[in-house]
Each structure stands twice: as C-alpha cells, then as structure tokens.
Scaffold this motif. Sequence first.
Motif, PDB file in Angstrom:
ATOM      1  N   UNK A  77      45.432  40.614  51.757  1.00 17.70           N
ATOM      2  CA  UNK A  77      44.162  40.207  51.139  1.00 17.70           C
ATOM      3  C   UNK A  77      43.452  41.414  50.523  1.00 17.70           C
ATOM      4  N   UNK A  84      42.300  43.616  42.025  1.00  9.47           N
ATOM      5  CA  UNK A  84      41.431  42.887  41.103  1.00  9.47           C
ATOM      6  C   UNK A  84      40.222  43.745  40.743  1.00  9.47           C
ATOM      7  N   UNK A  88      40.831  44.595  36.701  1.00 11.76           N
ATOM      8  CA  UNK A  88      40.344  43.544  35.811  1.00 11.76           C
ATOM      9  C   UNK A  88      38.831  43.491  35.766  1.00 11.76           C
ATOM     10  N   UNK A  89      38.327  42.964  34.615  1.00 12.92           N
ATOM     11  CA  UNK A  89      36.928  42.592  34.551  1.00 12.92           C
ATOM     12  C   UNK A  89      36.894  41.074  34.538  1.00 12.92           C
ATOM     13  N   UNK A  90      36.094  40.481  35.389  1.00 14.64           N
ATOM     14  CA  UNK A  90      35.997  39.019  35.415  1.00 14.64           C
ATOM     15  C   UNK A  90      34.580  38.623  35.782  1.00 14.64           C
ATOM     16  N   UNK A 100      33.079  39.497  49.838  1.00 14.08           N
ATOM     17  CA  UNK A 100      34.262  39.764  50.672  1.00 14.08           C
ATOM     18  C   UNK A 100      33.991  40.929  51.633  1.00 14.08           C
ATOM     19  N   UNK A 137      39.257  38.502  59.018  1.00 14.61           N
ATOM     20  CA  UNK A 137      37.985  38.503  58.291  1.00 14.61           C
ATOM     21  C   UNK A 137      37.293  39.870  58.374  1.00 14.61           C
TER      22      UNK A 137
ATOM     23  N   UNK B  10      42.275  38.333  30.582  1.00 20.91           N
ATOM     24  CA  UNK B  10      41.961  39.296  31.637  1.00 20.91           C
ATOM     25  C   UNK B  10      41.099  38.684  32.729  1.00 20.91           C
ATOM     26  N   UNK B  11      40.095  37.910  32.309  1.00 25.10           N
ATOM     27  CA  UNK B  11      39.168  37.343  33.285  1.00 25.10           C
ATOM     28  C   UNK B  11      39.887  36.423  34.259  1.00 25.10           C
ATOM     29  N   UNK B  13      43.071  36.355  34.985  1.00 24.78           N
ATOM     30  CA  UNK B  13      43.992  37.114  35.842  1.00 24.78           C
ATOM     31  C   UNK B  13      43.239  37.771  36.993  1.00 24.78           C
ATOM     32  N   UNK B  14      42.091  38.333  36.656  1.00 25.53           N
ATOM     33  CA  UNK B  14      41.275  38.966  37.686  1.00 25.53           C
ATOM     34  C   UNK B  14      40.853  37.962  38.741  1.00 25.53           C
ATOM     35  N   UNK B  15      40.410  36.787  38.270  1.00 24.23           N
ATOM     36  CA  UNK B  15      39.958  35.752  39.206  1.00 24.23           C
ATOM     37  C   UNK B  15      41.108  35.267  40.077  1.00 24.23           C
ATOM     38  N   UNK B  17      43.679  36.996  40.914  1.00 23.03           N
ATOM     39  CA  UNK B  17      44.022  38.059  41.848  1.00 23.03           C
ATOM     40  C   UNK B  17      43.032  38.106  43.014  1.00 23.03           C
ATOM     41  N   UNK B  18      41.749  37.903  42.710  1.00 21.32           N
ATOM     42  CA  UNK B  18      40.729  38.031  43.756  1.00 21.32           C
ATOM     43  C   UNK B  18      40.603  36.727  44.560  1.00 21.32           C
ATOM     44  N   UNK B  20      42.644  34.856  46.598  1.00 21.46           N
ATOM     45  CA  UNK B  20      42.976  34.728  48.032  1.00 21.46           C
ATOM     46  C   UNK B  20      41.929  35.325  48.968  1.00 21.46           C
ATOM     47  N   UNK B  21      41.526  36.612  48.771  1.00 20.17           N
ATOM     48  CA  UNK B  21      40.491  37.108  49.699  1.00 20.17           C
ATOM     49  C   UNK B  21      39.158  36.378  49.543  1.00 20.17           C
ATOM     50  N   UNK B  22      38.816  35.980  48.314  1.00 24.03           N
ATOM     51  CA  UNK B  22      37.531  35.296  48.120  1.00 24.03           C
ATOM     52  C   UNK B  22      37.540  33.937  48.810  1.00 24.03           C
ATOM     53  N   UNK B  24      39.399  33.081  51.301  1.00 21.80           N
ATOM     54  CA  UNK B  24      39.427  33.337  52.747  1.00 21.80           C
ATOM     55  C   UNK B  24      38.006  33.565  53.260  1.00 21.80           C
ATOM     56  N   UNK B  25      37.266  34.425  52.547  1.00 20.74           N
ATOM     57  CA  UNK B  25      35.894  34.719  52.970  1.00 20.74           C
ATOM     58  C   UNK B  25      35.015  33.479  52.852  1.00 20.74           C
TER      59      UNK B  25
END
Lengths: 268, 291
Positions: A77, A84, A88-90, A100, A137, B10-11, B13-15, B17-18, B20-22, B24-25
């Motif tokens: 995780x 990320x 990346x920018x998102x 997180x 967590x 890009x956006x 892909x970033x989302x 990628x993030x 799984x941890x997001x 989970x939280x």
Amino acid sequence: MKGGGLRIYAWLYLVFLYAPIVLLPIFAFNDATIIAFPLSGFTTKWFAEIPNTPALVQSVQTSVIIAVITALLSTILGICAARAGAKYRFPLKAPILGFIMLPLVLPEIIVAVSLLVVILALGLPLGGWTVVLGHTLICTPFCIAILNSAFANLDPSLEEAAFDLGETAWSTFRLITLPLVMPGIVSALLISFTISLDEFIIAFFLTGTEPTLPVYLWGQLRFPQKIPVVMALGTILVALSVILLTIAEIFRRRGIARAGGKDTGGFL
Amino acid sequence: MAMTRFASSEASRGLLMVAPPALYALLLLAVPLAAIFAFSFWTQDFLTIDFTPTLKNYREAFSEPLYGELILRSVLIAGSVTLATVVLAFPIAYFVSFHVAPNRKSLWIFLITIPFWTSYLIRVFLWKVILGYNGVLNTTLQGLGLTEEPLTFILYNANAVVITLAHAFAPFAILPIFVALEKIDRSLIEAAQDLGENRVMTFIRVTLPLAVPGIVAATLIVFIPTIGDYVTPRLVGGPNGLMIANMIQTQFLKLNNAPMGATLAVIAMTVVTVIALLFIWLNRKWLRARS
C-alpha cells in the motif's frame, strides 16, 4: 571542542534514553524473582524457561505471522501511495494523501475502538486477521514516509530512457524502478514488521482467543514470579530489534547512495 | 482501446495508483470513525443497542464529574509531557545539527532512535522498576547518601506518567526539530553575526524563528498520541494518574457500554483536534505578526 556544555547534555540525554534498556539484560541474568537491586547472582535459567512456556511460544508465533503479513500489506500500500505521490498529478492529491497519513496523528486507542465497533457490528469474529487490518492501517503511513524519499530521489529520466528503448511500463518498473527503490522497500518492510510486533493497544482490543506477544506480556506483568522470564524475552527482542534496525539503516543508506542523493539521516 | 486511453491520462493513472491505499483508509478508517460517531448518539440497552438517536451519552459525559476530570487530567498530563519532551529535545536536535560533524550525524540520529524501537510495554515496565519505592533510583540515591528516605512522589502518580512518556516520545520530538534545523541556511547565521549580532541574539532572532516549524510539528506529534495513551497511566500512573483512554477501554471491554465509550472517544478526539488547531492558529498569527 565545539559545544562543550551541549555535548555533556547530549551524553546525559543518551543515558536517560538508554537507562531502561540497559537494565533489561541486567535483570534477565539476575538470579532472583524480585526485580530490584542489589543483584543476587548470574543465571541463564530465565532464558532456558522461555521455550518451556507454551503460551509464550504460541504468542511469539502469532505475533510473527501477524507482523509478516502486516509488513507485506502495508509496504505494498505504501509503494502505491508513494509512487502516486512522486510521479503523478491528480485531483485532490493533497487531501487523499493526507487522509492516508492520518493514522500517524490519531491516538491509537481511537483506531482500536473504532475498528472494534465496526467488526463487532458486522458480527465478524475477532482474531489474528483483525489485528492485521488494524496494524496495516497504522504501519502504512510509516512505509509511505520511508518510501517517499526513495521515490523522490528517483531520476525520472532513467525510466523515460528505458521506455524509449522499448521496454513496457511493467518491465521498466521491474528492471529500472524496483532495483533503485529496493533499499527503501526493505527498510519499509523491516520498520512495519517491528511496529506490528511491538504494537499493544490495537492488538489488545482486536485480538481474539490467540494473544499476540505484547498482549501476552501485558497479562504476565501482573504476576511478579513471571517477570524475570519477561525480562529474558525482552532482552532477546531488544537484540533482535537492534539487528533488524541496523540492517534497515544499512539498506536505507545504500539506497540513498544508489539514487545519488544526500544522506539526511533518520527513518522519519 | 478505451481502456488504454483511460490509463494514459496522468490524472487517472495517479488515481488508479493511489486507489488501493486510499480505499483501505476509507474502509478501515473513515467508516469506523463514522461508526464511532454514530454509536455516540445511541444507547446501550442491556445486551442490545438502542438505535434511537439521543444526546443522553453526551449529557452524562458532561454531568458526571469523573469524565470531565479524566479529560482535564489527560490534557494536563499530555501538555506537561509535550512541554518537557520538546524542551529537553531541542538542545539535542540543536547539538546534532550544529555541533556534530556531518558524517557523524546519522550515527547520532540512529543512536537516538534505537531505544524507541524496543518493546514499549517492557520500557514502561522498566520505568516502574527505576522509579519504584525499592527501585533503582531510590536505592542509588540512598546508597550515595543523597536521600535518607525513598522518594515516593515519583511512582504511581502523574509525575511518573510524565517522566515515562517524555522518554517514550523523545525521538518524535527530536527528529522534526532536527530536520527543521538542518534546513536552515547557515549563511543567514553568518550574516547576522557579520552584522554585529552576538551569538545569543543570533540564536533568538535567526535560528529559533526558523526552527519554529519543527517545534510545532514536534509539539503536535507528541501531544496527540500521548493524550490517548493507555499503557503508561495504567502501569505507572496509580489511581490518580489514570487518563481518558483507560476509561474508554473500561467502557468498551469491562462495562460493555460501547455507546458511552464511543462518546468519550468522540469527546477526546474533539478536544485533541480543537487544541491542535488552536495551537496551529496561534502559531500562524504569531509568525504573521513577526513579519
């Protein structure tokens, strides 16, 4: 010598930091059930008693299994979040990453009771896996903190070059990125393993019939005659932690050297 | 094809990628916190939960003096711990940053962090051994002839909790201050001294203000977890050193009153958040007033 007074203060502070840890082996080898001075004699019988305490051995096994799974999950995780964040920018990037990292600044008792409430409300049984969920967590933010620097030190032109030379996204990650951030991954694994192994309050709330090692130790602290064995076990744990951390530190430094960064010291 | 186009932005892909941890939280942090909040408005009806929303728990929490006392004590203890830890930690961070050779710095940081990675439970228990009536400190002091009677004000009270927690959270205070001090451009200090400031004034007017972000981070990192600490008050605090976390645990596991426990958890969280935000706000105001 610069900072004379400060240097003396620094050494005194180290004495304060190490005072309890120095006492641990002293009482572990002391031939008396009462944990107090004066010492009565040298013995290794407390160490010999460890394998003869089945409940203790069982709790060590439970803890190690939980810690291994937690380390793997939270590092995976953590890789996702750190990657990320670095690449990346998102939209909503800062709030998502901040959320997180939230368990880092939340009192652990809050994490523990809130998870307990949900698990009981869903009618799920408590057990090793619930402890794993809670530990993952709280360990993930630590992994992210370590991996952030590993990913931030990564030169993006290396990946672009591999991509231009015909590697796929996955093979670029496997052949270029992964080896460069591997030291960071190893230290994230070790740190999360150590945190999980030592964590008490979440395990205390979420463990079922199989206690983890800290939960077992908590129960033993009430019985004075059991304490020397706890001291012996503590000594072994301290030795193991120091070894693990030294390995983690070596990997971390090697990683920074490999990525061409400058060492700023420390895990956090 | 649509999938590749989706994955190439890009956006997204970033989302992705993030995610799984997001997620989970979200599932294991946001949902449980929301559940705690909901529980605090419900009541325990013997073995079942009464789901009618009510403020009964909050009324009870504010009218029962014991709860108020525990929260106040937790804030005071956490405040003293924070003050002691940060004040003791600052000189160490300063020493390592300014007086230790660059190639030795990570060794010092490593030495400081090692005790923190040893079993927390056992460390707290050993403080009990050090501070006890027949403990290491008392036998040493008496052995040296410095005191006649064993000191009793250092175990099973709030002092013991403060000492033990100040030890447990030391690295949390040292590291952020150290990082802030490391970031200070050394030429600023030289400039101040070239312009005629002495060393003390340079420290007060240049180094200290630039270290403030680290001090703020250290304060929050120590204050927030200590207010919810369970082990230390239980082992070395005695009856008058117990804190709010001990009561939350009692409500959940002993009295089987999850809604009341949830209410106390929500109140504790609110208190922590308000104090933390107030601290950040005061600090911002102070920094703005300076510039």
